[in-house]
Design an enzyme around this catalytic site. Structure first.
Site, PDB file in Angstrom:
ATOM      1  N   SER A 277       0.852  -1.191   0.000  1.00 30.27           N
ATOM      2  CA  SER A 277       0.000   0.000   0.000  1.00 30.27           C
ATOM      3  C   SER A 277       0.885   1.237   0.000  1.00 30.27           C
ATOM      4  O   SER A 277       2.087   1.161   0.253  1.00 30.27           O
ATOM      5  CB  SER A 277      -0.899  -0.005   1.242  1.00 30.27           C
ATOM      6  OG  SER A 277      -1.508   1.245   1.465  1.00 30.27           O
ATOM      7  N   TYR A 290      -3.868  -0.389   9.870  1.00 22.74           N
ATOM      8  CA  TYR A 290      -3.675  -0.638   8.433  1.00 22.74           C
ATOM      9  C   TYR A 290      -2.245  -0.281   8.025  1.00 22.74           C
ATOM     10  O   TYR A 290      -1.583  -1.028   7.289  1.00 22.74           O
ATOM     11  CB  TYR A 290      -4.683   0.184   7.630  1.00 22.74           C
ATOM     12  CG  TYR A 290      -4.719  -0.160   6.162  1.00 22.74           C
ATOM     13  CD1 TYR A 290      -5.430  -1.261   5.709  1.00 22.74           C
ATOM     14  CD2 TYR A 290      -4.031   0.609   5.232  1.00 22.74           C
ATOM     15  CE1 TYR A 290      -5.468  -1.584   4.364  1.00 22.74           C
ATOM     16  CE2 TYR A 290      -4.056   0.304   3.884  1.00 22.74           C
ATOM     17  CZ  TYR A 290      -4.771  -0.806   3.453  1.00 22.74           C
ATOM     18  OH  TYR A 290      -4.791  -1.132   2.110  1.00 22.74           O
TER      19      TYR A 290
END
Length: 386
Positions: A277, A290
């Site tokens: 990510s 996250y």
């Protein structure tokens, strides 16, 4: 035939005599004068007192004969040290002596060995505690005890903890008319719960079924799964933290491990593609779990490369930029000022889609990437270069 006959150390407890108080006083006077027969009679007449005390220690798993003998030592010490000038019943004086002797035995015979220095500190701390209680008529703090001993608080706490009696997992902590609740019922291993065990089994079973559907041969693994949770870091729920890490990082590790084992068993090369990510590079905002999980994905991708590249297993990662997916619903809200700020930073001036992921994924899965290993490839419309 004798009924209710119980022998401890060869002594028939049903035949033990009971001395009246005046008999005890007469015998004690004779004992002080050196009468050995009176001493033996007095000891025998108080063996029931020892029996009543050792009942308190029945659940320690110790041999009852051993406890009885130790209790008798405490009784004899009490006889030798009893002061007739004090207006105190013998049993009142003897019971603490017997209990103390048994506790010393249990402590010294404890399977958990404690250093002598720790024991000495603990006993001195207990003595200081008793003195402070007498002088101040209140329970002292550990800090006050440590100050009296001129020791650190941590040392006193450690010493007092070290002499605590161990308890059994099968000791009852509550019992009503129903079943008892034991210590083991109150202890939970949060690292190895049934839920975690079932999740691991389910993951392995899903991998096995997928492998079977492929004919038992694996060529490529893509770990394209993930979850998200948004909260300010100071309010982030631990339950959400664990869930995000379990799905986004732990499950990725387990799947990559299963795939690598399969490639090695097949003695074939293989391709593993993880999905990182932008938050593998940045900290993000209100998404600490996250960010941690995706930072971890980037790092284990490199770690796997170091070990598996020489075995013909390519491990690389795709790091998507800001994608127009359900996971980013909050950011895609036109009322959210971050949507415009993010879009303006992307040189391509648009958010990515699933279509943008296909090309890099096909490349990493093909022979064209055979010499590419441990790479984290941004697919972000140029977001990182700004």
């Amino acid at each position: 035939m004798q009924i209710n006959k119980v022998e401890i150390c060869g002594v028939n407890t049903s035949e033990l005599p009971v001395l009246k108080n005046n008999q005890m006083m007469e015998l004690l006077l004779k004992i002080k004068e050196g009468d050995e027969e009176a001493r033996q009679e007095f000891v025998r007449g108080n063996l029931r007192l020892v029996l009543s005390v050792i009942q308190k220690f029945n659940n320690r798993g110790e041999n009852i004969d051993d406890l009885f003998q130790i209790g008798c030592i405490g009784l004899i010490k009490a006889i030798d040290n009893f002061d007739l000038s004090q207006n105190v019943r013998f049993s009142t004086y003897a019971v603490p002596m017997i209990i103390g002797e048994i506790r010393r035995y249990l402590r010294d015979n404890n399977p958990i060995r404690v250093s002598r220095s720790l024991k000495d500190i603990a006993y001195k701390a207990l003595q200081v505690r008793e003195r402070l209680v007498r002088n101040n008529a209140k329970e002292p703090t550990v800090s006050e005890i440590a100050k009296e001993l001129e020791l650190e608080v941590e040392d006193v706490v450690m010493a007092l903890d070290a002499i605590q009696d161990p308890i059994s997992l099968f000791d009852p902590v509550y019992q009503d008319n129903g079943d008892a609740i034991f210590v083991m019922d109150q202890v939970q291993d949060k690292k190895d719960t049934d839920e975690n065990w079932l999740q691991e089994i389910a993951l392995k079973e899903a991998f096995r079924e997928s492998l079977a559907a492929l004919g038992g041969h694996l060529d490529i693994l893509v770990t394209a799964h993930g979850v998200q949770s948004r909260h300010p870091s100071e309010k982030f729920p631990m339950e959400d933290w664990k869930r995000v890490l379990d799905v986004n990082l732990t499950a990725v590790f387990e799947l990559c491990q299963l795939a690598a084992k399969q490639f090695m068993a097949q003695e074939s090369k293989g391709k593993i593609i993880t999905v990182a990510s932008m938050l593998s590079f940045f900290g993000g905002y209100t998404v600490p779990a996250y960010a941690a999980s995706k930072g971890g994905v980037a790092q284990i991708t490199k770690a796997f490369c170091n070990e598996w590249a020489e075995k013909g297993i390519n491990v690389n990662s795709i790091a998507p930029g800001y994608m127009a997916t359900e996971m980013n619903t909050a950011l895609l809200d036109p009322k959210n000022p971050r949507k415009e700020a993010i879009t303006n930073r992307i040189p391509a001036k648009r958010w990515g889609t699933a279509e943008d992921m296909k090309g890099p994924c096909v490349f990493l899965a093909s022979d064209a990437s055979d010499y590419l290993n441990g790479a984290v490839i941004p697919v972000d419309g140029g977001y990182l270069v700004r």
